[in-house]
Design a protein around this motif. Structure first.
Motif, PDB file in Angstrom:
ATOM      1  N   ASN A  86      -1.165  -8.008  -6.564  1.00 43.37           N
ATOM      2  CA  ASN A  86      -0.537  -8.165  -5.336  1.00 43.37           C
ATOM      3  C   ASN A  86      -0.874  -9.066  -4.369  1.00 43.37           C
ATOM      4  O   ASN A  86       0.423  -9.060  -4.266  1.00 43.37           O
ATOM      5  N   ILE A  87      -1.488  -9.957  -4.627  1.00 39.51           N
ATOM      6  CA  ILE A  87      -1.541 -11.739  -4.292  1.00 39.51           C
ATOM      7  C   ILE A  87       0.241 -11.583  -4.823  1.00 39.51           C
ATOM      8  O   ILE A  87       1.369 -12.512  -3.866  1.00 39.51           O
ATOM      9  N   LEU A  88       0.938 -11.687  -5.851  1.00 38.20           N
ATOM     10  CA  LEU A  88       1.811 -11.913  -6.553  1.00 38.20           C
ATOM     11  C   LEU A  88       3.579 -10.593  -6.061  1.00 38.20           C
ATOM     12  O   LEU A  88       4.033 -11.974  -5.545  1.00 38.20           O
ATOM     13  N   ARG A  98     -11.304  -4.894 -17.074  1.00 34.65           N
ATOM     14  CA  ARG A  98     -12.361  -3.955 -17.896  1.00 34.65           C
ATOM     15  C   ARG A  98     -13.604  -3.830 -17.538  1.00 34.65           C
ATOM     16  O   ARG A  98     -13.707  -2.582 -17.080  1.00 34.65           O
ATOM     17  N   HIS A  99     -14.303  -4.711 -17.677  1.00 34.98           N
ATOM     18  CA  HIS A  99     -15.771  -4.734 -16.660  1.00 34.98           C
ATOM     19  C   HIS A  99     -15.677  -4.778 -15.581  1.00 34.98           C
ATOM     20  O   HIS A  99     -16.870  -3.895 -14.921  1.00 34.98           O
ATOM     21  N   GLY A 100     -14.299  -5.267 -14.682  1.00 37.41           N
ATOM     22  CA  GLY A 100     -15.390  -5.146 -12.988  1.00 37.41           C
ATOM     23  C   GLY A 100     -14.451  -4.161 -12.182  1.00 37.41           C
ATOM     24  O   GLY A 100     -13.936  -3.964 -11.284  1.00 37.41           O
ATOM     25  N   GLY A 101     -12.960  -3.529 -13.301  1.00 34.09           N
ATOM     26  CA  GLY A 101     -12.583  -2.522 -12.724  1.00 34.09           C
ATOM     27  C   GLY A 101     -11.860  -2.555 -11.662  1.00 34.09           C
ATOM     28  O   GLY A 101     -10.459  -2.176 -10.991  1.00 34.09           O
ATOM     29  N   GLU A 102     -11.132  -4.254 -11.304  1.00 33.38           N
ATOM     30  CA  GLU A 102     -10.368  -4.915 -10.438  1.00 33.38           C
ATOM     31  C   GLU A 102      -9.235  -5.030 -11.468  1.00 33.38           C
ATOM     32  O   GLU A 102      -8.836  -5.878 -12.060  1.00 33.38           O
ATOM     33  N   TYR A 103      -8.062  -4.328 -11.292  1.00 36.96           N
ATOM     34  CA  TYR A 103      -6.158  -4.494 -11.944  1.00 36.96           C
ATOM     35  C   TYR A 103      -5.754  -5.164 -11.022  1.00 36.96           C
ATOM     36  O   TYR A 103      -4.742  -5.928 -11.166  1.00 36.96           O
ATOM     37  N   GLU A 104      -5.576  -4.285  -9.390  1.00 36.68           N
ATOM     38  CA  GLU A 104      -4.483  -4.618  -8.576  1.00 36.68           C
ATOM     39  C   GLU A 104      -4.885  -5.618  -7.427  1.00 36.68           C
ATOM     40  O   GLU A 104      -3.905  -6.145  -7.210  1.00 36.68           O
ATOM     41  N   ALA A 105      -5.663  -5.957  -7.113  1.00 33.75           N
ATOM     42  CA  ALA A 105      -5.991  -8.197  -6.701  1.00 33.75           C
ATOM     43  C   ALA A 105      -5.023  -8.650  -6.432  1.00 33.75           C
ATOM     44  O   ALA A 105      -3.928  -9.445  -6.314  1.00 33.75           O
ATOM     45  N   PRO A 106      -5.177  -9.487  -8.134  1.00 28.88           N
ATOM     46  CA  PRO A 106      -4.376  -9.874  -8.069  1.00 28.88           C
ATOM     47  C   PRO A 106      -2.742 -10.215  -8.903  1.00 28.88           C
ATOM     48  O   PRO A 106      -2.012 -11.137  -8.187  1.00 28.88           O
ATOM     49  N   GLN A 151      -9.341 -10.821  -4.842  1.00 28.63           N
ATOM     50  CA  GLN A 151      -9.799  -9.831  -3.710  1.00 28.63           C
ATOM     51  C   GLN A 151      -9.818 -10.004  -2.711  1.00 28.63           C
ATOM     52  O   GLN A 151      -9.348  -9.591  -1.543  1.00 28.63           O
ATOM     53  N   VAL A 152     -10.047 -10.555  -2.232  1.00 26.50           N
ATOM     54  CA  VAL A 152     -10.392 -11.849  -1.027  1.00 26.50           C
ATOM     55  C   VAL A 152      -9.047 -12.471  -0.418  1.00 26.50           C
ATOM     56  O   VAL A 152      -8.956 -11.839   0.821  1.00 26.50           O
ATOM     57  N   PHE A 153      -8.254 -13.034  -1.244  1.00 24.63           N
ATOM     58  CA  PHE A 153      -6.557 -12.646  -0.659  1.00 24.63           C
ATOM     59  C   PHE A 153      -6.035 -11.369  -0.348  1.00 24.63           C
ATOM     60  O   PHE A 153      -5.411 -11.822   0.126  1.00 24.63           O
ATOM     61  N   SER A 154      -6.085 -11.234  -1.606  1.00 19.65           N
ATOM     62  CA  SER A 154      -5.476  -9.709  -1.244  1.00 19.65           C
ATOM     63  C   SER A 154      -5.636  -8.946   0.070  1.00 19.65           C
ATOM     64  O   SER A 154      -4.607  -8.401   1.160  1.00 19.65           O
ATOM     65  N   ARG A 155      -6.559  -9.199   0.465  1.00 13.88           N
ATOM     66  CA  ARG A 155      -7.310  -8.779   1.727  1.00 13.88           C
ATOM     67  C   ARG A 155      -6.893  -9.450   3.604  1.00 13.88           C
ATOM     68  O   ARG A 155      -6.425  -9.013   3.673  1.00 13.88           O
ATOM     69  N   LEU A 156      -6.489 -10.664   2.945  1.00 11.03           N
ATOM     70  CA  LEU A 156      -6.149 -11.754   4.224  1.00 11.03           C
ATOM     71  C   LEU A 156      -4.589 -11.549   4.472  1.00 11.03           C
ATOM     72  O   LEU A 156      -4.392 -11.736   5.208  1.00 11.03           O
ATOM     73  N   ILE A 157      -3.762 -10.996   2.813  1.00 15.19           N
ATOM     74  CA  ILE A 157      -2.570 -11.316   2.422  1.00 15.19           C
ATOM     75  C   ILE A 157      -2.485 -10.052   3.512  1.00 15.19           C
ATOM     76  O   ILE A 157      -1.541  -9.956   4.599  1.00 15.19           O
ATOM     77  N   GLU A 158      -3.141  -9.020   3.182  1.00 15.03           N
ATOM     78  CA  GLU A 158      -2.803  -7.582   3.902  1.00 15.03           C
ATOM     79  C   GLU A 158      -3.126  -7.518   5.603  1.00 15.03           C
ATOM     80  O   GLU A 158      -2.352  -7.190   6.219  1.00 15.03           O
ATOM     81  N   SER A 159      -3.973  -8.530   5.725  1.00 17.31           N
ATOM     82  CA  SER A 159      -4.332  -8.423   7.438  1.00 17.31           C
ATOM     83  C   SER A 159      -3.799  -9.451   8.021  1.00 17.31           C
ATOM     84  O   SER A 159      -3.546  -9.487   9.430  1.00 17.31           O
TER      85      SER A 159
END
Length: 386
Positions: free
Chosen positions: A288-290, A278-286, A248-256
């Protein structure tokens, strides 16, 4: 036992063990063993029979109960209102078994290692920061973020490489962060899911007290399992922190624009970690990096996101190996699914997944045809090229 009043509501319709399209089975232990006792519905009936005194605690019952990878697939597919409690029911049954004093030896040994050494590897705390020996990583002293590395990132050879890559990326982006090193306690996520609620409470309170003492407010985790514990379980003990997974951090840093990946030509597929997805609800951040790395072609496996097949490491199985690694184990099925996409790299976002899937590639004889890389490692490689 907590949730005992819910057990009778399950009538074993079977939806819990399928994929979203109902074309295959997606419960890791059921997919391996093909006995309904290993499916969530069957496990519910067995737990009820055990509590009612109809069956006794046995090695077989322990194997059935502890083979659950707590992946959450059953939560996705159950048709009833108690669906959100399914994983917690199985954890509560493990707590009951722990309180009764009869548990599988690998689980017992895991608890012993955490209690005595503070990690499941039986290694001294002094070695906890040796992964960072050649990096300009500073001890936490009021920086914006605490980088919580965890036991796997600190001691496991594969996890240490991922921790190093993630740290290099954070340094390149100018992120203010520090580590706890030998002061870092275990996050306790696997302690909790294996059923030792008392030990988990102790670890949570120890961590929270240390974080407060140091003034920690924001945490970046390497491992989705720690991400889960800090976000979902620690607030019950007064631990309210801003918690982010590194992706999530890297996704934001790339976007910025603070991280600008270089070219890295590769065809890759991505495996969703259960405790991030499933437990964390985060599917897109990784992802986004790729997608941000020039030259990377992302091809999805048929089972992805909430429909993913667990690698089999969750629920403590990474350490206890109760689910095992034979040909029908979820990790080996998963690498075969990855190979079918034509990808040369299977990308993960969890050090436990990385180890599980690398071992599966070796067991399948796929060395040279498929490799495993963490999203942080792939980003690190692209930034080095840049």
């Amino acid at each position: 036992m907590k949730y005992a009043e819910i057990l009778h509501r399950c009538f074993r319709c079977g939806y819990c063990k399928f994929t979203l399209d109902y074309e295959n089975f997606n419960c890791p232990p059921y997919r391996k063993y093909r006995f309904d006792t290993f499916a969530p519905g069957g496990r519910m009936w067995l737990i009820r029979a055990w509590l009612d005194g109809e069956i006794e605690n046995s090695e077989r019952f322990q194997e059935i109960l502890y083979s659950c990878a707590t992946c959450g697939n059953c939560v996705e597919h159950c048709a009833f209102t108690f669906r959100e409690n399914l994983v917690d029911i199985f954890i509560a049954a493990r707590e009951e078994m722990v309180n009764g004093g009869r548990i599988p030896p690998p689980v017992r040994d895991y608890f012993k290692a955490i209690s005595i050494h503070g990690n499941p590897y039986n290694l001294p705390a002094a070695q906890r920061s040796s992964w960072a020996a050649d990096l300009p990583v500073q001890p936490y002293d009021g920086q914006e973020y605490l980088f919580y590395v965890g036991c796997v990132g600190s001691y496991d050879e594969r996890g240490r490489k991922i921790a190093q890559a993630v740290s290099r990326n954070l340094i390149r982006a100018g992120v203010s962060f520090g580590i706890l090193g030998e002061r870092e306690p275990c996050d306790g996520n696997e302690v909790r899911v294996l059923g030792e609620s008392g030990l988990f409470e102790y670890l949570a309170e120890t961590n929270i007290a240390l974080f407060r003492q140091l003034g920690v407010r924001k945490i970046i985790t390497l491992d989705p399992h720690a991400f889960n514990a800090f976000r979902k379980e620690y607030p019950a003990f007064g631990g309210d922190f801003e918690v982010l997974h590194y992706s999530q951090v890297f996704s934001r840093l790339i976007e910025s624009g603070n991280l600008k990946p270089g070219n890295f030509a590769a065809r890759v597929t991505f495996h969703d970690a259960c405790y991030l997805g499933r437990h964390g609800g985060e599917y897109e951040a990784p992802r986004n990096i790729l997608r941000a790395i020039p030259g990377v072609e992302l091809v999805e496996m048929r089972q992805n996101r909430a429909n993913t097949l667990c690698c089999g490491g969750g629920g403590g199985n990474f350490f206890t190996d109760i689910l095992g690694g034979e040909g029908d184990s979820p990790s080996r099925i998963r690498v075969r699914q990855a190979l079918e996409t034509g990808a040369e790299i299977l990308v993960v976002s969890c050090p436990q997944c990385a180890k599980m899937l690398e071992d599966a590639i070796k067991a399948e004889g796929l060395d040279g045809r498929l490799t495993v890389a963490d999203a942080g490692e792939l980003l690190d490689a692209s930034l080095r090229a840049h």
